[in-house]
Enzyme design. Structure first.
Site, short mmCIF file in Angstrom:
data_model
loop_
_atom_site.label_atom_id
_atom_site.label_comp_id
_atom_site.label_asym_id
_atom_site.label_seq_id
_atom_site.Cartn_x
_atom_site.Cartn_y
_atom_site.Cartn_z
N LYS A 37 131.29 93.57 46.31
CA LYS A 37 130.78 93.15 45.00
C LYS A 37 129.54 93.95 44.59
CE LYS A 37 133.24 88.84 44.71
NZ LYS A 37 133.27 87.39 44.74
N ARG A 66 136.29 85.84 52.50
CA ARG A 66 137.34 86.49 51.70
C ARG A 66 136.98 87.96 51.59
NH1 ARG A 66 138.26 87.91 46.44
NH2 ARG A 66 140.36 87.57 45.62
N1 PMM Z 1 136.13 86.65 44.11
C1 PMM Z 1 137.05 87.30 43.36
C2 PMM Z 1 138.31 86.73 43.12
N2 PMM Z 1 138.64 85.53 43.65
N3 PMM Z 1 138.09 83.67 44.97
C3 PMM Z 1 137.21 83.02 45.73
N4 PMM Z 1 137.55 81.82 46.28
N5 PMM Z 1 135.96 83.51 45.99
C4 PMM Z 1 135.54 84.69 45.46
O1 PMM Z 1 134.38 85.09 45.69
C5 PMM Z 1 136.46 85.43 44.65
C6 PMM Z 1 137.74 84.87 44.43
C7 PMM Z 1 136.70 88.64 42.78
O2 PMM Z 1 136.93 89.65 43.71
P1 PMM Z 1 138.27 90.56 43.71
O3 PMM Z 1 138.44 91.08 42.29
O4 PMM Z 1 138.00 91.65 44.67
O5 PMM Z 1 139.43 89.74 44.10
#
Ligand code: PMM
Length: 278
Positions: free
Chosen positions: A201, A243
């Site tokens: 991020k 995650r």
């Molecule tokens: N971050 C993203 C998408 N989904 N879900 C949860 N539970 N926690 C997060 O921090 C989160 C998420 C954004 O990141 P990505 O675009 O790399 O998926």
């Protein structure tokens, strides 16, 4: 105990980090299986980008992206569906997903009806505008109060497995993100299992540049160290799930930090304290 590692599989053309890489179904399935081989206990399949400024996608497009991938992965590894749409969540469960990863923290009724797990993530605003001017009084207290209330509603509705997630980067400045990571143990003290996503991020890009004296922020593909370090910090504060995009490196780092086993249960702080820095 070592936290569960959730591997990220974005079947989207426009996610901030891996957008476009796995938008082809066959490549997405291969990558999901690879994440499982690398040690992901769960693979999080998403068909709609939530990056700041992202445009929404329609239901049919999202379904076409995620359903075949979930069907192929579910016999081999636990699958979660990252969606804000009830119909997509239902179809994903029918295809084999057993956890709804809900960045809107609004789908607990679907999780209750389908008798699957649910991750309630905190977001201020909505993806298109959330980074315009995020503002809090006490970010840790406000995020915690919101998540605990959502989790209690879900448990009362009969959701069998409820997680809370502070939503790093979702309507938060870098200072808010760092405050939430430093205050993670407060969230964990709620007794609810906590999931955290810092992987690649933006706030890490700036922090890594500051740390090594670079002129500009680290690019999205150059944030491995910051991603792994913050996953480890989250684990040290009691998070039960991280995650991540970089599953192999995270699994190796968590292993090297000394805790044994994988758990979705309450974290054994004493064990970690005694073994982490040996
Ligand atoms: N971050 C993203 C998408 N989904 N879900 C949860 N539970 N926690 C997060 O921090 C989160 C998420 C954004 O990141 P990505 O675009 O790399 O998926």
């Amino acid at each position: 105990m070592r936290p569960l590692v959730m591997g990220i599989l974005n079947v989207t053309p426009d996610s901030f980090s891996d957008g476009g890489r796995f938008s082809d179904v066959a490549r997405a399935i291969d990558h999901g299986l690879e994440l499982a081989r690398q040690g992901a206990g769960i693979v999080d399949v998403g068909g709609e980008s939530t990056r700041p400024g992202a445009q929404p996608v329609d239901e049919a497009t999202e379904l076409a992206r995620v359903v075949p991938v979930i069907e192929a992965l579910a016999p081999h590894v636990r699958v979660s569906i990252d969606t804000a749409k009830p119909a997509v969540a239902r179809a994903a469960v029918a295809a084999g997903a057993s956890l709804i990863n809900d960045v809107t923290a609004s789908l607990h009724d679907v999780a209750a009806e389908q008798q699957v797990g649910w991750v309630a993530m905190h977001m201020q605003g909505e993806p298109r505008t959330m980074q315009v001017d995020p503002a809090y009084g006490d970010v840790v207290a406000e995020v915690e109060a919101f998540l605990v209330a959502r989790a209690e509603a879900a448990l009362a509705a009969g959701v069998p497995e409820v997680w809370i997630d502070p939503g790093i980067g979702f309507g938060k400045t870098a200072a808010h993100n760092w405050a939430l990571l430093s205050g993670l143990s407060h969230l964990c003290a709620s007794g609810l299992p906590v999931a955290v996503g810092t992987s690649r991020k933006g706030f890490l890009g700036a922090a890594m540049a500051q740390a090594d004296g670079s002129a500009g922020p680290a690019g999205v593909d150059d944030r491995l160290e910051g991603s792994v370090a913050t996953a480890l910090c989250a684990a040290g504060s009691g998070a039960s799930m991280v995650r991540v995009h970089d599953v192999a490196a995270t699994v190796a780092a968590l292993g090297a930090a000394g805790s044994e086993g994988t758990s979705t249960d309450a974290v054994d702080h004493e064990q970690r304290e005694s073994s982490r820095w040996l």
